[in-house]
Design a protein around this motif. Structure first.
Motif: not given
Length: 301
Positions: A224-249
């Motif tokens: 689910n995470l990889l599909n969201s990253w590959n099919q939506y966020w990085t495939a979108s027209s958003i022209n930004s550097k995209i970071f994977l936002g995570l909980a540190a613990s």
């Protein structure tokens, strides 16, 4: 047979080169400000772990309200006690670390009532935290690099207008960086319109507390995470550097925490293939101190 054996090293070399060309390096962004036990801003940047720091939060603004900053146990803005944070801001910037003021958060009173209200908030931010002038700068006279949108409550109205107004100040000589922390369900229900302006430099997508698109801590499923990253966020027209936002613990979020070894062995090698990959964002400095998460992943980011 001889021809095949001679060509094999060449094929392997080309494969290695291709893999190297399609894997991008990134940085680690961190949120600082919501726990007085996480060290100073100077100490945070002196660790050498982080490329971006978001000071959290300006959690009251807009709709005619007098803006207020809340840095939890770090300082008391009511008595001008947070002006000393300027020293930390300059220390971080001297190391090449970008420092943003984060707007919003999960607990606060913020909204924009109109395009004019968005312009008024932008003017306030410019004069009190960026390159403008004010006699009441809450964090002192240091000039922040930009503004982070961590909008998680309220309406989706007029954040695009605020982004445009803030971006307009870049024409005065010093770039105003814009960053955002949308939730991973795409498009983000509050920031989607703002992100579509194309004005954001960095977007740290929150892949925790979002079951539809986060790591499944029970099954270990990463699809689910990889599909969201590959099919939506990085495939979108958003022209930004995209970071994977995570909980540190695991204590930093209700769900979605990714063990460091899973991140470095299964997830980062895949998401780093995107040219939009910018790195990893962590919530937060306090939890990172407790877990050592950034130290465990830094060489792989």
């Amino acid at each position: 047979m001889a021809r095949t054996s001679k060509s094999t090293p060449l094929l392997i070399s080309l494969s290695v080169l291709l893999a190297l060309r399609t894997s991008y390096a990134g940085g680690i962004a961190i949120y600082w400000g919501q726990n007085g036990n996480e060290g100073t801003l100077t100490e945070t940047c002196n660790t050498g772990k982080y490329s971006h720091v978001n000071i959290a939060y300006l959690d009251k603004f807009g709709n005619g309200q007098t803006p207020e900053i809340n840095l939890a146990g770090h300082c008391n803005p009511a008595s001008n006690g947070c002006a000393s944070v300027s020293t930390g801001i300059r220390d971080c910037q001297s190391r090449g670390i970008k420092v943003m003021l984060s707007l919003g958060g999960a607990v606060g009173s913020y909204s924009l009532s109109s395009s004019a209200d968005a312009q008024n908030v932008a003017n306030y931010l410019w004069n009190n935290f960026l390159g403008g002038q004010s006699s009441s700068r809450p964090l002192g006279d240091a000039v922040l690099d930009g503004i982070d949108f961590d909008i998680v409550v309220g309406s989706n109205q007029y954040w695009n207008d605020l982004a445009r107004a803030l971006s307009g100040f870049s024409q005065r000589g010093r770039k105003v960086y814009l960053t955002a922390a949308p939730q991973c369900p795409f498009p983000d229900r509050l920031l989607g319109t703002a992100l579509n302006t194309g004005l954001f430099d960095y977007v740290w997508v929150q892949y925790f507390n979002n079951p539809p698109c986060q790591y499944n801590t029970t099954s270990g499923n990463i699809n689910n995470l990889l599909n969201s990253w590959n099919q939506y966020w990085t495939a979108s027209s958003i022209n930004s550097k995209i970071f994977l936002g995570l909980a540190a613990s695991s204590e930093a979020a209700g769900s979605g925490f990714i063990p460091a070894d899973v991140l470095t062995s299964q997830i980062l090698p895949v998401i780093k293939r995107s040219s939009k990959y910018g790195g990893v964002m962590l919530w937060s400095k306090y939890y990172d101190d407790q877990s050592g998460y950034s130290s465990a992943i830094k060489s792989s980011v």
